[in-house]
Scaffold this motif. Structure first.
Motif, short mmCIF file in Angstrom:
data_model
loop_
_atom_site.label_atom_id
_atom_site.label_comp_id
_atom_site.label_asym_id
_atom_site.label_seq_id
_atom_site.Cartn_x
_atom_site.Cartn_y
_atom_site.Cartn_z
N LEU A 90 0.83 -1.21 0.00
CA LEU A 90 0.00 0.00 0.00
C LEU A 90 0.86 1.26 0.00
O LEU A 90 0.52 2.26 -0.64
N THR A 91 1.98 1.22 0.70
CA THR A 91 2.90 2.36 0.69
C THR A 91 3.50 2.57 -0.68
O THR A 91 3.60 3.71 -1.17
N PRO B 14 7.18 1.56 8.35
CA PRO B 14 8.60 1.94 8.22
C PRO B 14 8.99 2.39 6.81
O PRO B 14 9.77 3.32 6.66
N LEU B 15 8.44 1.73 5.78
CA LEU B 15 8.77 2.13 4.42
C LEU B 15 8.32 3.56 4.14
O LEU B 15 9.00 4.30 3.43
N ALA B 16 7.18 3.96 4.69
CA ALA B 16 6.70 5.32 4.49
C ALA B 16 7.67 6.33 5.08
O ALA B 16 7.95 7.38 4.49
N LEU B 17 8.22 6.03 6.27
CA LEU B 17 9.20 6.92 6.87
C LEU B 17 10.47 6.97 6.03
O LEU B 17 11.05 8.06 5.83
N ALA B 18 10.92 5.82 5.54
CA ALA B 18 12.12 5.80 4.71
C ALA B 18 11.93 6.59 3.42
O ALA B 18 12.81 7.37 3.02
N LEU B 19 10.77 6.45 2.78
CA LEU B 19 10.51 7.22 1.56
C LEU B 19 10.38 8.70 1.86
O LEU B 19 10.77 9.54 1.03
N THR B 20 9.85 9.04 3.02
CA THR B 20 9.78 10.45 3.41
C THR B 20 11.18 11.03 3.56
O THR B 20 11.46 12.16 3.10
N VAL C 221 5.61 15.06 1.76
CA VAL C 221 4.35 15.52 2.35
C VAL C 221 3.35 14.39 2.42
O VAL C 221 2.80 14.07 3.49
N VAL C 222 3.09 13.73 1.29
CA VAL C 222 2.08 12.67 1.25
C VAL C 222 2.52 11.46 2.07
O VAL C 222 1.77 10.94 2.90
N LEU C 223 3.74 11.00 1.85
CA LEU C 223 4.21 9.80 2.55
C LEU C 223 4.47 10.08 4.02
O LEU C 223 4.33 9.19 4.86
N GLY C 224 4.86 11.31 4.36
CA GLY C 224 5.01 11.66 5.76
C GLY C 224 3.69 11.60 6.51
O GLY C 224 3.62 11.10 7.64
N LEU C 225 2.63 12.11 5.89
CA LEU C 225 1.30 12.02 6.50
C LEU C 225 0.86 10.57 6.63
O LEU C 225 0.25 10.18 7.64
N PHE C 226 1.17 9.77 5.62
CA PHE C 226 0.81 8.34 5.68
C PHE C 226 1.55 7.65 6.83
O PHE C 226 0.98 6.79 7.53
N TYR C 227 2.81 8.02 7.04
CA TYR C 227 3.56 7.43 8.15
C TYR C 227 2.97 7.85 9.50
O TYR C 227 2.86 7.02 10.42
N LEU C 228 2.60 9.10 9.64
CA LEU C 228 2.02 9.56 10.90
C LEU C 228 0.71 8.85 11.20
O LEU C 228 0.37 8.62 12.37
N LEU C 229 -0.03 8.46 10.16
CA LEU C 229 -1.29 7.77 10.37
C LEU C 229 -1.11 6.30 10.68
O LEU C 229 -1.80 5.75 11.56
N TYR C 230 -0.18 5.63 9.98
CA TYR C 230 -0.12 4.17 10.06
C TYR C 230 1.22 3.61 10.51
O TYR C 230 1.36 2.39 10.67
N ARG C 231 2.23 4.45 10.68
CA ARG C 231 3.53 4.03 11.21
C ARG C 231 4.16 2.90 10.41
O ARG C 231 4.69 1.93 10.97
#
Length: 359
Positions: free
Chosen positions: A111-112, A162-168, A150-160
């Motif tokens: 999904l990320t 790890p890949l979202a944080l790395a992409l951010t 912006v988009v992936l950072g918000l996704f990480y804040l919502l669902y935590r």
């Protein structure tokens, strides 16, 4: 009986404890003297070395694989029937069910990735550009890059995830690279600074890649036994830092040329690729990250192909020799990873060995 981490993961999947609590409980329990062998006489003590510390936590079972296949097929069908804009609500709904409630790791990764693809396509449409043709400098590239953290950072804040944080973090690194290039262009008065000064561009790219690698190591050094979410973030950052290091060095050597065809030319620069890949392999052995090895294999194959073309054999002979050579390297490193790593680690200072994963 599974060990302590697996017990906490099972409790997390069954909804007994939230993910944040599971990630914080493990080091807390170990720090207060709770040992694995207190839970089961069959489990190894904490001091026992692991045979492999790079098993990704998102690979859990075929249940996750089956759901992941369904996600890919459903999103592809939705994209074809509706439009790319219908992807975002679908991704968020699936994330609420599969990530927030069921805590499924592999679907969270897919999904990320889907969200990252959606961001790339939508940002390019808004800017009336094609994602693969956006230049590295200028306002268009900066606006395009801004969308990812912006988009992936918000996704990480919502669902935590790890890949979202790395992409951010990777997106923020690209933004920093863009801002540095614009600053140089403003100071020099040259709006095409990155095109007119390719060597400086390559040096800045190498510095950015080294910074990304250093940040990945900060996550890695927090969890040398690879038991917490820090290891997952480091895994994805290493996967991005390794090719960034490789291709920035290739660019500095004058081998980029815009296409992979440039790597097939026979010149004195071709061994630079081989030396760089060997150096990345050595780094991968030291930090116990196979990502450094796998990311350079494609470029190594093209470099070896260029070297073999010096001979008088036919074209298919070059290809087969290249495949055989790269395959042999993969097999040697893959089957002998742990002995090679023990050999390399044995020659490092004791202070460095203590901070790295055990060999």
């Amino acid at each position: 009986m599974p060990e302590l981490k697996l017990i906490l993961d099972e409790a997390e999947r069954e909804g007994l404890i939230p993910r944040q609590a599971a990630e914080r409980l493990l080091p807390f329990l170990i720090a207060h003297g709770v040992r694995v062998d207190q839970l089961s006489s069959e489990a190894p003590p904490r001091s026992a070395p692991f045979s492999d510390t790079e098993t990704p936590s998102f690979v859990r079972g075929f249940h996750d694989v089956l759901i992941t296949i369904g996600i890919v097929v459903a999103l592809a069908g939705l994209w074809g029937i509706a439009s790319v804009y219908a992807m975002l609500p679908a991704i968020l709904i699936l994330a609420e069910i599969l990530v927030r409630r069921q805590r499924l790791s592999l679907p969270a990764v897919v999904l990320t990735v889907g969200l990252a693809i959606w961001t790339a396509v939508v940002a390019a449409r808004w800017l009336e550009e094609t994602p693969s043709l956006i230049p590295i400098g200028g306002n268009v590239a900066l606006q395009y890059t801004l969308a990812f953290p912006v988009v992936l950072g918000l996704f990480y804040l919502l669902y935590r995830v790890p890949l979202a944080l790395a992409l951010t973090i990777m997106g923020a690194t690209l933004i920093a690279l863009q801002l540095i290039l614009r600053a140089f262009g403003w100071l020099s008065g040259d709006p095409l600074f990155e095109l007119n000064h390719p060597i400086i561009l390559s040096i800045i790219a190498i510095a950015s890649a080294v910074g990304l690698f250093a940040l990945a190591m900060t996550f890695d050094l927090r969890d040398p036994l690879r038991r917490t979410v820090h290891s997952d973030v480091a895994f994805w950052l290493h996967l991005g830092a390794s090719p960034a290091l490789l291709y920035s060095v290739i660019s500095l050597a004058g081998l980029s040329g815009g296409t992979l065809a440039a790597l097939q030319t026979v010149s004195f620069r071709t061994p630079v690729v081989v030396v760089t890949v060997v150096a990345l392999m050595l780094i991968g052995l030291i930090i116990d990250r196979r990502a450094f090895v796998t990311s350079g294999l494609l470029s190594l194959g093209f470099a070896l192909y260029g070297i073999f073309r010096i001979g008088d054999g036919r074209v298919d002979t070059y290809i087969y020799i290249t495949l055989l050579t790269v395959g042999a390297i993969v097999l040697i490193i893959g089957t002998g990873w742990m002995p090679l790593r023990r050999f390399v680690m044995g020659r490092l200072p004791a202070a460095m060995r203590e901070k790295l994963p055990p060999a």
